[in-house]
Write a protein that holds these residues in place. Structure first.
Motif, short mmCIF file in Angstrom:
data_model
loop_
_atom_site.label_atom_id
_atom_site.label_comp_id
_atom_site.label_asym_id
_atom_site.label_seq_id
_atom_site.Cartn_x
_atom_site.Cartn_y
_atom_site.Cartn_z
N VAL A 23 -38.27 37.70 -8.72
CA VAL A 23 -38.12 38.41 -9.98
C VAL A 23 -38.78 39.76 -10.01
O VAL A 23 -38.19 40.44 -10.81
N ASP A 49 -29.25 36.59 -8.74
CA ASP A 49 -29.99 35.64 -9.54
C ASP A 49 -29.49 34.38 -9.32
O ASP A 49 -30.50 33.37 -9.43
N GLY A 94 -35.84 35.96 -14.38
CA GLY A 94 -34.72 36.19 -13.47
C GLY A 94 -33.63 36.46 -14.32
O GLY A 94 -32.69 37.45 -14.22
#
Length: 215
Positions: A23, A49, A94
Motif C-alpha cells: 500500500v 493492486d 490499495g
C-alpha cells in the motif's frame, strides 16, 4: 519450544505487514503519477493492486485455519478478528491508490489537476505516504502508542482537503476539473481514514480498548 498457534499468529501479522508495504508503494507511485502525468507509473499501480488482493485472500485463509484448528484465548481472538478488519481496510487503501492512478489514465495525456493545486496535492500525497509508512511500523511492532496517535496524522489530510474545497469556487474551473479535483482529494482523505481504522484495530488487539471510529 515454539507454540504452533503463536507462530501462525506471527505469520498472519507478517501478511498484514506485507499488505501495508504494498500500500505504501501504491500510494507513493499514484501520487507521483498524478503530479507528473506518468501513465506508466499509473498503469503499474493498477496492475499491482492484484498483489494486495492476493495477500488479502491469504490472510482470510490463515484466519480460517487459526479459527478452526486451535482453541484461542480472548487476547489471541481479538488479534485474529482484528486481522479480518485490518485486511479489509488495507485492501481498500490499495483500491484508493488505484483510483488515483486510474484518474491519471482516464485524463491522459491531459493533466488531471491544475497547476494552481499541485502544491496541495503534493502535500496530500506526501502525507498519505507518511501515514502508510507509519502504519507498517505500527503493524510490525504492534505499537499501541503510535496507533493511538494516527488520528493526528490523518488531520493533516483532512485540513488539506478542506483547503482544496475552499479554493474551488474562486478558481473558475470547469465542472469536469472541479469534479476530478474533489474526487482526488476525497480518495486521499479516505486513505487516511482507513489508516486510522487499522490503527484502532491494533489498539483493540493489544489492549482490548475500543476506539470509536470517527471516519
Amino acid at each position: 519450544m515454539v507454540n504452533p498457534f503463536h507462530q501462525h499468529l506471527d505469520e498472519l501479522n507478517e501478511l498484514l505487514v506485507a499488505m501495508a508495504r504494498r500500500v505504501v508503494t501504491a500510494i507513493d507511485r499514484a501520487g507521483a503519477a498524478l503530479l507528473e502525468g506518468d501513465t506508466a507509473a499509473a498503469e503499474a499501480v493498477v496492475a499491482e493492486d492484484d498483489h494486495v488482493n492476493a495477500l488479502q485472500f491469504q490472510v482470510d485463509d490463515r484466519i480460517i485455519e487459526l479459527m478452526t484448528q486451535y482453541d484461542a484465548v480472548a487476547s489471541d481472538l481479538r488479534f485474529v478478528l482484528g486481522a479480518v478488519r485490518i485486511s479489509v481496510d488495507l485492501e481498500r487503501m490499495g483500491d484508493l491508490a488505484k483510483h488515483v492512478a486510474k484518474s491519471v489514465l482516464l485524463r491522459a495525456p491531459a493533466a488531471v489537476i491544475p497547476d494552481s493545486l499541485r502544491a496541495d496535492f503534493a502535500a496530500m500525497g506526501a502525507a498519505a505516504v507518511r501515514i502508510a509508512e507509519k502504519l507498517v511500523g505500527i503493524l510490525e511492532e504492534q505499537d499501541q502508542l503510535q496507533a493511538s496517535q494516527m488520528g493526528l496524522d490523518d488531520d493533516e489530510l483532512d485540513a488539506i482537503q478542506d483547503r482544496i474545497h475552499a479554493q474551488l469556487p474562486s478558481l473558475g474551473y470547469g465542472p469536469q476539473t472541479a469534479v476530478d479535483v474533489a474526487l482526488l482529494a476525497r480518495f486521499f482523505e479516505r486513505f487516511g481514514d482507513h489508516a486510522v481504522r487499522v490503527s484502532h484495530q491494533v489498539v483493540y488487539a493489544v489492549t482490548g480498548d475500543v476506539h470509536l471510529d470517527r471516519s
